[in-house]
Design a protein around this motif. Sequence first.
Motif, PDB file in Angstrom:
ATOM      1  N   ALA A   1      78.362  10.828  63.981  1.00 24.02           N
ATOM      2  CA  ALA A   1      78.684  10.030  65.159  1.00 24.02           C
ATOM      3  C   ALA A   1      78.589  10.872  66.425  1.00 24.02           C
ATOM      4  CB  ALA A   1      80.082   9.432  65.015  1.00 24.02           C
ATOM      5  N   HIS A   2      79.016  12.115  66.341  1.00 25.46           N
ATOM      6  CA  HIS A   2      78.926  13.040  67.475  1.00 25.46           C
ATOM      7  C   HIS A   2      77.468  13.295  67.843  1.00 25.46           C
ATOM      8  CE1 HIS A   2      79.884  16.406  70.090  1.00 25.46           C
ATOM      9  NE2 HIS A   2      79.092  17.189  69.381  1.00 25.46           N
ATOM     10  N   PHE A   3      76.617  13.435  66.831  1.00 25.10           N
ATOM     11  CA  PHE A   3      75.194  13.667  67.072  1.00 25.10           C
ATOM     12  C   PHE A   3      74.544  12.461  67.750  1.00 25.10           C
ATOM     13  CE2 PHE A   3      70.837  13.012  65.547  1.00 25.10           C
ATOM     14  CZ  PHE A   3      70.227  14.168  66.016  1.00 25.10           C
ATOM     15  N   VAL A   4      74.810  11.256  67.226  1.00 32.64           N
ATOM     16  CA  VAL A   4      74.181  10.059  67.769  1.00 32.64           C
ATOM     17  C   VAL A   4      74.662   9.790  69.196  1.00 32.64           C
ATOM     18  CG1 VAL A   4      73.998   7.552  67.492  1.00 32.64           C
ATOM     19  CG2 VAL A   4      73.799   9.047  65.511  1.00 32.64           C
ATOM     20  N   THR A   5      75.918  10.083  69.474  1.00 28.75           N
ATOM     21  CA  THR A   5      76.436   9.873  70.825  1.00 28.75           C
ATOM     22  C   THR A   5      75.703  10.736  71.842  1.00 28.75           C
ATOM     23  OG1 THR A   5      78.614   9.360  69.896  1.00 28.75           O
ATOM     24  CG2 THR A   5      78.526   9.908  72.241  1.00 28.75           C
ATOM     25  N   ASN A   6      75.382  11.949  71.474  1.00 31.99           N
ATOM     26  CA  ASN A   6      74.715  12.864  72.392  1.00 31.99           C
ATOM     27  C   ASN A   6      73.192  12.810  72.310  1.00 31.99           C
ATOM     28  OD1 ASN A   6      76.980  14.825  73.591  1.00 31.99           O
ATOM     29  ND2 ASN A   6      77.509  14.357  71.453  1.00 31.99           N
ATOM     30  N   PHE A   7      72.682  12.334  71.183  1.00 30.98           N
ATOM     31  CA  PHE A   7      71.232  12.262  70.997  1.00 30.98           C
ATOM     32  C   PHE A   7      70.937  10.968  70.251  1.00 30.98           C
ATOM     33  CE2 PHE A   7      67.125  13.360  69.087  1.00 30.98           C
ATOM     34  CZ  PHE A   7      66.473  13.931  70.174  1.00 30.98           C
ATOM     35  N   PRO A   8      70.806   9.853  70.965  1.00 26.39           N
ATOM     36  CA  PRO A   8      70.754   8.520  70.335  1.00 26.39           C
ATOM     37  C   PRO A   8      69.453   8.243  69.592  1.00 26.39           C
ATOM     38  CG  PRO A   8      70.417   8.338  72.689  1.00 26.39           C
ATOM     39  CD  PRO A   8      70.732   9.771  72.435  1.00 26.39           C
ATOM     40  N   ALA A   9      69.265   8.937  68.503  1.00 27.32           N
ATOM     41  CA  ALA A   9      68.076   8.703  67.671  1.00 27.32           C
ATOM     42  C   ALA A   9      68.338   9.249  66.277  1.00 27.32           C
ATOM     43  CB  ALA A   9      66.849   9.378  68.282  1.00 27.32           C
ATOM     44  N   PHE A  10      67.883   8.518  65.287  1.00 30.46           N
ATOM     45  CA  PHE A  10      67.878   9.058  63.925  1.00 30.46           C
ATOM     46  C   PHE A  10      66.790   8.337  63.139  1.00 30.46           C
ATOM     47  CE2 PHE A  10      71.227   5.813  63.954  1.00 30.46           C
ATOM     48  CZ  PHE A  10      70.869   5.009  62.880  1.00 30.46           C
ATOM     49  N   HIS A  11      66.594   8.767  61.896  1.00 31.20           N
ATOM     50  CA  HIS A  11      65.441   8.333  61.119  1.00 31.20           C
ATOM     51  C   HIS A  11      65.562   6.863  60.703  1.00 31.20           C
ATOM     52  CE1 HIS A  11      65.512  12.728  60.799  1.00 31.20           C
ATOM     53  NE2 HIS A  11      64.201  12.645  60.652  1.00 31.20           N
ATOM     54  N   ARG A  12      64.403   6.305  60.398  1.00 33.06           N
ATOM     55  CA  ARG A  12      64.374   4.899  59.988  1.00 33.06           C
ATOM     56  C   ARG A  12      65.075   4.670  58.663  1.00 33.06           C
ATOM     57  NH1 ARG A  12      57.996   3.906  61.475  1.00 33.06           N
ATOM     58  NH2 ARG A  12      58.250   3.869  63.757  1.00 33.06           N
ATOM     59  N   VAL A  13      65.028   5.646  57.797  1.00 35.51           N
ATOM     60  CA  VAL A  13      65.765   5.599  56.529  1.00 35.51           C
ATOM     61  C   VAL A  13      66.773   6.730  56.548  1.00 35.51           C
ATOM     62  CG1 VAL A  13      65.648   5.762  54.017  1.00 35.51           C
ATOM     63  CG2 VAL A  13      63.818   4.595  55.280  1.00 35.51           C
ATOM     64  N   LEU A  14      68.032   6.379  56.378  1.00 37.24           N
ATOM     65  CA  LEU A  14      69.098   7.372  56.458  1.00 37.24           C
ATOM     66  C   LEU A  14      69.924   7.319  55.176  1.00 37.24           C
ATOM     67  CD1 LEU A  14      69.963   9.372  58.694  1.00 37.24           C
ATOM     68  CD2 LEU A  14      71.790   7.792  59.269  1.00 37.24           C
ATOM     69  N   ILE A  15      70.139   8.471  54.575  1.00 37.53           N
ATOM     70  CA  ILE A  15      70.896   8.567  53.323  1.00 37.53           C
ATOM     71  C   ILE A  15      72.052   9.540  53.542  1.00 37.53           C
ATOM     72  CG2 ILE A  15      70.821   9.120  50.867  1.00 37.53           C
ATOM     73  CD1 ILE A  15      67.829   8.551  50.924  1.00 37.53           C
ATOM     74  N   PHE A  16      73.267   9.046  53.438  1.00 36.49           N
ATOM     75  CA  PHE A  16      74.450   9.897  53.520  1.00 36.49           C
ATOM     76  C   PHE A  16      74.713  10.474  52.129  1.00 36.49           C
ATOM     77  CE2 PHE A  16      74.927   6.982  57.065  1.00 36.49           C
ATOM     78  CZ  PHE A  16      75.312   7.825  58.098  1.00 36.49           C
ATOM     79  N   VAL A  17      74.712  11.788  52.032  1.00 35.91           N
ATOM     80  CA  VAL A  17      74.866  12.466  50.745  1.00 35.91           C
ATOM     81  C   VAL A  17      76.222  13.157  50.723  1.00 35.91           C
ATOM     82  CG1 VAL A  17      73.895  14.147  49.142  1.00 35.91           C
ATOM     83  CG2 VAL A  17      72.377  12.833  50.636  1.00 35.91           C
ATOM     84  N   SER A  18      76.992  12.867  49.688  1.00 41.53           N
ATOM     85  CA  SER A  18      78.293  13.506  49.498  1.00 41.53           C
ATOM     86  C   SER A  18      78.297  14.200  48.147  1.00 41.53           C
ATOM     87  CB  SER A  18      79.421  12.473  49.562  1.00 41.53           C
ATOM     88  OG  SER A  18      80.674  13.082  49.320  1.00 41.53           O
ATOM     89  N   LEU A  19      78.586  15.490  48.154  1.00 40.60           N
ATOM     90  CA  LEU A  19      78.625  16.286  46.926  1.00 40.60           C
ATOM     91  C   LEU A  19      80.068  16.452  46.495  1.00 40.60           C
ATOM     92  CD1 LEU A  19      76.075  19.047  47.971  1.00 40.60           C
ATOM     93  CD2 LEU A  19      75.618  16.962  46.696  1.00 40.60           C
ATOM     94  N   GLN A  20      80.351  16.055  45.271  1.00 41.73           N
ATOM     95  CA  GLN A  20      81.709  16.137  44.742  1.00 41.73           C
ATOM     96  C   GLN A  20      81.760  17.085  43.554  1.00 41.73           C
ATOM     97  OE1 GLN A  20      82.921  12.106  43.761  1.00 41.73           O
ATOM     98  NE2 GLN A  20      84.253  12.082  45.530  1.00 41.73           N
ATOM     99  N   THR A  21      82.755  17.948  43.550  1.00 39.98           N
ATOM    100  CA  THR A  21      83.045  18.760  42.380  1.00 39.98           C
ATOM    101  C   THR A  21      84.299  18.197  41.724  1.00 39.98           C
ATOM    102  OG1 THR A  21      82.091  20.753  43.370  1.00 39.98           O
ATOM    103  CG2 THR A  21      83.576  21.053  41.506  1.00 39.98           C
ATOM    104  N   LEU A  22      84.153  17.708  40.513  1.00 43.94           N
ATOM    105  CA  LEU A  22      85.266  17.074  39.810  1.00 43.94           C
ATOM    106  C   LEU A  22      86.029  18.100  38.994  1.00 43.94           C
ATOM    107  CD1 LEU A  22      83.405  13.897  38.498  1.00 43.94           C
ATOM    108  CD2 LEU A  22      84.344  14.338  40.768  1.00 43.94           C
ATOM    109  N   THR A  23      87.239  17.743  38.627  1.00 46.82           N
ATOM    110  CA  THR A  23      88.050  18.635  37.796  1.00 46.82           C
ATOM    111  C   THR A  23      87.677  18.463  36.325  1.00 46.82           C
ATOM    112  OG1 THR A  23      89.781  16.951  37.807  1.00 46.82           O
ATOM    113  CG2 THR A  23      89.999  18.771  39.371  1.00 46.82           C
ATOM    114  N   VAL A  24      86.390  18.547  36.054  1.00 46.51           N
ATOM    115  CA  VAL A  24      85.853  18.553  34.694  1.00 46.51           C
ATOM    116  C   VAL A  24      84.806  19.652  34.634  1.00 46.51           C
ATOM    117  CG1 VAL A  24      86.240  16.080  34.331  1.00 46.51           C
ATOM    118  CG2 VAL A  24      84.066  16.851  35.242  1.00 46.51           C
ATOM    119  N   PRO A  25      84.580  20.253  33.464  1.00 44.94           N
ATOM    120  CA  PRO A  25      83.607  21.357  33.406  1.00 44.94           C
ATOM    121  C   PRO A  25      82.182  20.931  33.696  1.00 44.94           C
ATOM    122  CG  PRO A  25      85.054  21.383  31.491  1.00 44.94           C
ATOM    123  CD  PRO A  25      85.289  20.083  32.189  1.00 44.94           C
TER     124      PRO A  25
END
Length: 770
Positions: free
Chosen positions: A546-570
């Motif tokens: 949101a900070h980026f778009v506010t200062n530079f109002p442009a982003f790609h036509r396809v946008l993928i938000f990637v979240s990496l999770q480490t679970l408490t499993v081996p």
Amino acid sequence: MDAEGGVLPRRRNSWGWQKGTLLLAYQSFGVVYGDLCISPVYVYKNTFSGKLRLHEEDEEILGVLSLVFWSLTLIPLFKYIILVLGADDNGEGGTFALYSLMCRHSRMGLLNSIHADHGGSVSAYSQEEPCKESRNSLLIKAFFEKHHSLRVLLLLFVLMGTSMVIGDGVLTPTMSVLAAVSGLRIKFPELHENYTVLLACVVLIGLFALQHYGTRRVGFLFAPILISWLTCIGGIGIYNIIKWNPRVIRALSPYYIYNFFRKAGRDGWSSLGGIVLCLTGAEAMFADLGHFSKLSLRLGFTVAVYPCLVLAYMGEAAYLSKHREDLQSSFYKALPDRVFWPVLIIATLATAVGSQAIISATFSIISQCRALGCFPRIKVVHTSSHVHGQIYIPEVNWVLMSLCLAVTIGFQDTEMIGNAYGLAVILVMFTTTCLMFLVITTVWNRSVVWAALFTVVFGSVELLYLSACLAKVPHGGWLPLLLSLITLLVMSAWHYGTAKKQEYEVQNKVCLDHFLGLSSGIGLVRVPGVGFVYSSTTNGVPPMFAHFVTNFPAFHRVLIFVSLQTLTVPKVSPVERFLVGRIGPPANRLFRCIVRYGYKEGRWDHFNFENQLLMKVVEFLRQEDAELSTSGEMSVIPASSSCGGIMQVIADTATPTSSSEIDDDDDGSACCRTRRKVRFYDDEAAKPEEEEEPAQWAKAEVKELLEEKEAGVSYMIGHTCVFAHESSSAIKKFAVNVVYGFLRRNSRRPAVVLGIPHTSLIEVGMAYRV
């Protein structure tokens, strides 16, 4: 019967399984037991180095032997091999594995809120038949959940035990190698100790230089050495028993322990700081479990290690009963002249094997801490494609080597190093005993009586040893305390700073409606290409973007938000790794992908991670297309029992644009034929309007996605600076601004850890006031 009858294949599989177990047992000799097996070189020397040297009668010698025998029987055999190995976290061992096991079965840990699995539990670790929890188990869980301070203390207690294991990684190689090469002074009394220290440093440098080859290669190289060592000390033990004093077998009776303390008194209690060294390496059997299997460790210890150690200690006691003047160098003095040099060479090589056990354990534990957000970002190299627990950490390897050389040159005395060594060992063991009480009651759902019996039996023995070791803090025992304190400070500050950073991002995420309204108000431009936005938030728009778009109002036509999770499993199965969903209406071309890993896994072992993410989105769109084109609504097939039900599967007729699904064909095969889908809603995601021709729309969307990939791919990641709020306390400012800030500046950058190409990287700077 032939193969068609099914008997021969089963026999082949059975033989293959047995062969694999025997192979792992063979490798374990070169990795796990070395520290435990080299102890006879220095146990009697350190035990009789204090005031106990004034007591040189047979009763004292046999009493020490009886203490060594029953200590080996109670702690390594009964506690670790029989009981504690059963508390593995799906094949992983160590202090942090016990803690993650409790986190997954209750809310007693602080890792739940930070590393919570927002999509549900992973099938491989969900209980197939949930057992009814006992009343005591529920009370203990409720007590910890009610008091946040207790959960903080529990985490600090775990980190303390973990830091002690890391301290062992410094003391074990130093003690083992220096004790072994000191045998040269038996044949060359005029040899100055500086030469033995120099030789010990050379051996240590060679040992750490071999680590990058990996546990598997090192295990194959070191296993013959340790097997030769066990053969030597077992054979020489039998020889000394027969030649000098066959009646030494009487010391196996616990009566001699009582007689020892009756005669030696306070001096006997003080000597426990030396006797505890016979237990060094016992914790490594549990910590190194991820490299091998429970059966292979139990097989190797009970068949070879335990009998040979008992024979070695009995033989040395038999020799001492007739040569009391050799108490300060009894191991090498007890060797027949004809085998002195071969045994000295093997002993020196065996010390390298002994050091390997704790080095491997240190790598494993630091890797677990790093994955769960309790250690700074460092490089972890997976050295085996077959056993995911076999790793190598370059930075830790060279830091350990530097500290080992500093301790070797600084102390030059195995007695002072032994005092430090014993304290570190017994503190780690006592930590495991306390955690096992919670595991027995809350994970295994056993009676508190059994848990208390375990804690009292083993904890009382360990507290007795601990009391003697604490008395030696002024004489070298301060070293492990100092090392663990520094390590504890680093891990606590990193965990606290990371938790505050993620808490800030969750509290300051931007709702989707507000973001879309803001975008239209500032004249947002969509540029060709695909953009990956990495963040820790799993819903809403991350504040960095949101900070980026506010200062530079442009982003790609396809946008993928990637979240990496480490679970408490081996480990997370590849078929359950990716969780894909859409954000907002299809016209926005916004997607979210949650990628889940276990704390023992390497993330960036594939060069096509970008392609994997895109193919998951394409598969998601195709399945949307197939389901909508046939029935006009989303069809959900519940997971079969063989898949384990990784998420709450729902059948719903809502529009598909806020749904998410798990792909079951990540590695070419799924655990079952059915497709499993799970709803994924952003907190503020608006439901889109109905499309007239959804099938054609989805096909066009897939085509557009592939075309945008050809136009270019960019990666966006936050470059954040975390500061404590001005109104914060001085302790918080020191922890966040000084310690955490220093660690962030000197650890690996997130883009480097993620393997993002520098030419395609966009870093967005932000300052967080936490």
